[in-house]
Design an enzyme around this catalytic site. Sequence first.
Site, short mmCIF file in Angstrom:
data_model
loop_
_atom_site.label_atom_id
_atom_site.label_comp_id
_atom_site.label_asym_id
_atom_site.label_seq_id
_atom_site.Cartn_x
_atom_site.Cartn_y
_atom_site.Cartn_z
N ASP A 120 12.14 -19.26 22.84
CA ASP A 120 12.85 -18.95 21.60
C ASP A 120 12.81 -17.43 21.41
OD1 ASP A 120 13.75 -18.82 18.97
OD2 ASP A 120 12.66 -20.58 18.31
N LYS A 148 16.79 -20.87 23.61
CA LYS A 148 17.75 -20.44 22.59
C LYS A 148 18.09 -19.00 22.96
CE LYS A 148 15.60 -23.15 18.90
NZ LYS A 148 14.83 -23.06 17.63
N PHE A 169 16.56 -25.99 14.79
CA PHE A 169 15.19 -26.44 15.00
C PHE A 169 15.23 -27.85 15.60
CE2 PHE A 169 10.92 -27.90 14.32
CZ PHE A 169 10.22 -26.79 14.77
N VAL A 170 14.72 -27.96 16.83
CA VAL A 170 14.80 -29.24 17.54
C VAL A 170 13.42 -29.87 17.67
CG1 VAL A 170 16.91 -28.74 18.82
CG2 VAL A 170 14.72 -28.01 19.77
N ASP A 176 7.57 -30.70 18.52
CA ASP A 176 7.12 -31.29 17.24
C ASP A 176 7.59 -30.51 16.04
OD1 ASP A 176 5.41 -28.98 17.68
OD2 ASP A 176 4.20 -29.77 16.03
N ARG A 182 6.92 -35.82 18.58
CA ARG A 182 6.75 -35.50 20.00
C ARG A 182 7.14 -36.67 20.90
NH1 ARG A 182 4.07 -30.57 20.53
NH2 ARG A 182 2.39 -30.16 19.08
P1 XMP Z 1 8.69 -18.41 20.96
O1 XMP Z 1 9.42 -17.99 19.69
O2 XMP Z 1 7.30 -17.85 21.04
O3 XMP Z 1 8.60 -19.97 20.75
O4 XMP Z 1 9.53 -18.19 22.20
C1 XMP Z 1 7.91 -20.74 21.59
C2 XMP Z 1 7.18 -21.82 20.86
O5 XMP Z 1 7.61 -22.00 19.49
C3 XMP Z 1 7.84 -23.35 19.24
N1 XMP Z 1 9.28 -23.54 18.94
C4 XMP Z 1 9.83 -24.69 18.59
N2 XMP Z 1 9.28 -25.90 18.43
N3 XMP Z 1 11.39 -26.77 17.85
C5 XMP Z 1 10.07 -26.93 18.07
O6 XMP Z 1 9.58 -28.06 17.94
C6 XMP Z 1 12.03 -25.57 17.99
O7 XMP Z 1 13.24 -25.48 17.80
C7 XMP Z 1 11.19 -24.48 18.38
N4 XMP Z 1 11.46 -23.18 18.60
C8 XMP Z 1 10.24 -22.63 18.95
C9 XMP Z 1 7.40 -24.10 20.49
O8 XMP Z 1 6.07 -24.52 20.34
C10 XMP Z 1 7.48 -23.10 21.59
O9 XMP Z 1 6.56 -23.30 22.65
#
Ligand code: XMP
Length: 198
Positions: A120, A148, A169-170, A176, A182
């Site tokens: 993300d 994303k 948000f998925v 989760d 999950r």
């Molecule tokens: P970053 O922003 O560090 O994100 O690249 C990585 C971690 O953030 C969580 N994450 C999500 N979890 N739905 C989720 O359930 C989402 O849309 C989402 N976006 C980020 C996830 O733990 C991931 O490893």
Amino acid sequence: MKEPTRSKQVSDCSRPPVRWRRELRGVLIRQTQIAHRVRKLANEIERDFAGRDLVVVSLLNGTVLFLADLIRNLSLPMRLDFIGVSSYREGTESRELILTKELRLEVRGRDVLVVDDILDTGRTLKCVLDKLRELKPRRIKVCVLLEKKNCRVEKVRADYVGFSIPDLFVVGYGLDFAERYRNLPFVGVLRPEYYHIG
Ligand code: XMP
């Protein structure tokens, strides 16, 4: 090395099963699509790591389902270890990262495949990759189920990407919200009104 196949772009939702209709806006990626794509990723990984001393490093907890399906499709020798990373999250916003489990296996001089659920902002993977590089592996490749594309804050890229998704948000297939969802066998989009319910 052959170029990896491009990630699948998904943006349309289908209706969730009745049981989940109240909480989910839709199903973004169906179980069959996931199974098909995971097999493809495993084939690419097998080809790229053939003959190497592979260590798969998976990030807890969101990778559980993806990892299990991915490695059961890998027919090459490998070892498996986990790194625990938790972001003190409020709602759907990522906050400070803490390491909840350290790597145990020796990776110096070895080929490492990092497996994560979703790329993300890139903060989580940046933190993990910086730590891993200090351990002097021969090379590190990154495999994520989802990315994303427009949300990156850190300069991190994945070598193997299951699906590119919009900024929604998925949940499901390991992902989760407040440790729920999950177990869903598909990737679904949570209704915004559920973001703030524990
Ligand atoms: P970053 O922003 O560090 O994100 O690249 C990585 C971690 O953030 C969580 N994450 C999500 N979890 N739905 C989720 O359930 C989402 O849309 C989402 N976006 C980020 C996830 O733990 C991931 O490893």
